[in-house]
Motif scaffolding. Structure first.
Motif, PDB file in Angstrom:
ATOM      1  N   TYR A  48      -1.058  -1.251  -7.217  1.00 20.39           N
ATOM      2  CA  TYR A  48       0.167  -0.458  -7.036  1.00 20.39           C
ATOM      3  C   TYR A  48      -0.125   0.922  -7.607  1.00 20.39           C
ATOM      4  CZ  TYR A  48       5.255   0.490  -7.166  1.00 20.39           C
ATOM      5  OH  TYR A  48       6.502   0.998  -6.986  1.00 20.39           O
ATOM      6  N   LEU A  49      -0.039   1.941  -6.767  1.00 21.89           N
ATOM      7  CA  LEU A  49      -0.309   3.318  -7.199  1.00 21.89           C
ATOM      8  C   LEU A  49       1.007   4.069  -7.352  1.00 21.89           C
ATOM      9  CD1 LEU A  49      -2.972   5.768  -5.822  1.00 21.89           C
ATOM     10  CD2 LEU A  49      -0.600   6.509  -6.019  1.00 21.89           C
ATOM     11  N   MET A  50       1.130   4.763  -8.464  1.00 26.17           N
ATOM     12  CA  MET A  50       2.319   5.586  -8.708  1.00 26.17           C
ATOM     13  C   MET A  50       1.864   6.937  -9.247  1.00 26.17           C
ATOM     14  SD  MET A  50       5.568   6.013  -8.690  1.00 26.17           S
ATOM     15  CE  MET A  50       6.135   4.342  -8.377  1.00 26.17           C
ATOM     16  N   ALA A  51       2.286   8.016  -8.623  1.00 26.52           N
ATOM     17  CA  ALA A  51       1.916   9.361  -9.058  1.00 26.52           C
ATOM     18  C   ALA A  51       3.168  10.234  -9.126  1.00 26.52           C
ATOM     19  CB  ALA A  51       0.884   9.982  -8.123  1.00 26.52           C
ATOM     20  N   SER A  52       3.377  10.872 -10.272  1.00 25.53           N
ATOM     21  CA  SER A  52       4.556  11.716 -10.473  1.00 25.53           C
ATOM     22  C   SER A  52       4.131  13.087 -10.985  1.00 25.53           C
ATOM     23  CB  SER A  52       5.511  11.074 -11.482  1.00 25.53           C
ATOM     24  OG  SER A  52       5.948   9.820 -11.025  1.00 25.53           O
ATOM     25  N   THR A  53       4.992  14.059 -10.784  1.00 29.74           N
ATOM     26  CA  THR A  53       4.725  15.420 -11.238  1.00 29.74           C
ATOM     27  C   THR A  53       5.735  15.820 -12.312  1.00 29.74           C
ATOM     28  OG1 THR A  53       3.834  16.063  -9.086  1.00 29.74           O
ATOM     29  CG2 THR A  53       4.547  17.842 -10.547  1.00 29.74           C
TER      30      THR A  53
END
Length: 442
Positions: free
Chosen positions: A279-284
């Motif tokens: 599960y990939l999660m990327a936030s800024t």
């Protein structure tokens, strides 16, 4: 970390302890010193008077009108200082001495204002209609208060630095009015210059220079504390804070893996593994930088809710992903593991993949719900940077605020030292036109 002169401030936007000083108070104190420096460097301040003196006693006397104007401007600023601002730059007894000295300065300017309104020159040799006696009494009151402040060890800090220009201007006015002679003025300036030396001596406790060095060390310590927190692989707040110290906007990415054991009837009844689900999660996250009179602060941390995400099963099938997932730099993603998940026989039934091939779309759809639920409940880092993104941004801001407070303190100290430096040039210019006296005398 060094304590410094200033009481602890609250973190910007955080809860305020009972004995805390609001950040805006420090900003107000910074504004005071900025105003004093502007006065020093402006047409009507000590800088202009300094340029006109050129080592001549008669010129010092002739500058009385300009001195009175500059003194009136500075004392007006000082008079508006609120109690909380004084608490930000001095301890209680130093504040009392400051207020006594300020009262003496205001008494001097009251006499000067009255003389101006009546068209009377207070310069020596003029008919002053009794105002000279009132001016002398006011100056003596000021001088006694000033002496007590100078002799107090905390009187070499920022609270005294706020008065240095006003004090020399008051002495200048007293000399021009004939209250003190050349030798007395020279002695007073010598003591004043010795006082300035103490203010800029970093080895002396409570000095402006000591506070400046302590603030610099404290800021470095707060930054190092954040970097230390960022070394923990699970500390999302520390990691994001450390990144935002260096960049205005950062992407933080997490890939969490999970192995799943499930029951299937195909090709034969039994337990099977689907390994390597991720599960990939990327936030800024970004931070707004704001300038407060030369103090550049990390003002507000933002979380961009338009995060990127992807669920990929161990059979390499991507169940779902956000449209811009290709923009994520996978190599920079942090890796986590949720270990193993044991599904029940009933889960295969409810998920409707009991009789589905592991390569089929129905299998993907059925098992992905259980995998997603596990990621949501157990992927603490991923949840911190996404679902709890706003809460994480607020926690990041609390850490950055600790740095902000030391940035404010350091800027305040810098302005205090600049004020002292400008005042030294003025006092030395006056002293150069007067008899030479031996420095360092009490």
């Amino acid at each position: 970390m060094k304590a410094g002169l200033i009481a602890p401030l609250i973190a910007l936007g955080g809860a305020e302890p009972a004995n805390a000083i609001a950040p805006m108070v420090i900003i107000a104190a910074i504004g005071l010193f900025v105003s004093i420096l502007q006065s020093q460097r402006g047409d009507g301040g000590t800088g202009a008077i300094l340029g006109a003196i050129n080592g001549k006693v008669d010129v010092i006397i002739s500058q009385l009108a300009a001195v009175q104007l500059a003194l009136a401007q500075i004392t007006a600023q000082i008079a508006q200082m609120k109690e909380e601002v004084l608490k930000a730059i001095g301890q209680q007894y130093a504040i009392e001495l400051f207020n006594q000295t300020k009262t003496g300065l205001l008494a001097i300017t009251d006499v000067q204002r009255e003389a101006e309104n009546k068209g009377i020159s207070l310069a020596s040799g003029n008919e002053r209609h009794g105002l000279e006696k009132r001016l002398e009494d006011a100056w003596k009151e000021f001088d006694q208060s000033r002496r007590r402040l100078r002799e107090y060890e905390q009187g070499r800090g920022l609270i005294a630095a706020a008065l240095v220009d006003a004090m020399v201007l008051a002495d200048h006015a007293a000399f021009a009015a004939g209250i003190i002679d050349e030798t007395q003025f020279a002695i007073i300036l010598g003591r004043h210059l010795d006082w300035l030396d103490a203010m800029v001596d970093p080895s002396l406790e409570f000095s402006v220079a000591k506070f400046a060095s302590d603030s610099k060390e404290n800021e470095a310590a707060e930054r190092e504390a954040i970097r230390t927190a960022a070394r923990s692989p699970n500390d999302a707040v520390g990691i994001i804070s450390a990144l935002l110290l260096r960049a205005q906007s950062v992407e933080i990415c997490a890939i969490t893996t999970l192995d799943v054991k499930y029951w299937t009837e195909l090709p034969f009844p039994g337990w099977e593994w689907l390994r390597g689900n991720d599960y990939l999660m990327a936030s800024t996250y970004s931070v707004e930088r704001v300038d407060q009179n030369g103090a550049t602060l990390y003002a507000k941390t933002f979380y961009d809710q338009n995060y990127q995400a992807r669920l990929r099963l161990g059979n390499s099938h991507v169940v779902w992903q956000t449209p811009d997932i290709s923009t994520v730099d996978i190599d920079k993603c942090r890796r986590f593991s949720n270990g193993e998940l044991q599904l029940l026989y009933e889960d295969s039934v409810r998920g409707k993949f009991l009789y589905e091939s592991a390569s089929s779309t129905r299998f993907d759809q059925g098992i992905s719900g259980y995998i997603s639920n596990n990621f949501i409940t157990k992927s603490f880092f991923a949840r911190a940077i996404s679902t709890d993104g706003r809460k994480t941004a607020a926690a990041v801001q609390l850490l950055l605020d600790k740095v902000n407070l030391q940035i404010l303190n350091r800027r305040l100290a810098q302005l205090g030292l600049e004020t002292i430096d400008g005042n030294r040039r003025f006092a030395e210019s006056l002293a150069a036109a007067l008899p030479t006296i031996k420095r360092g005398q009490p």
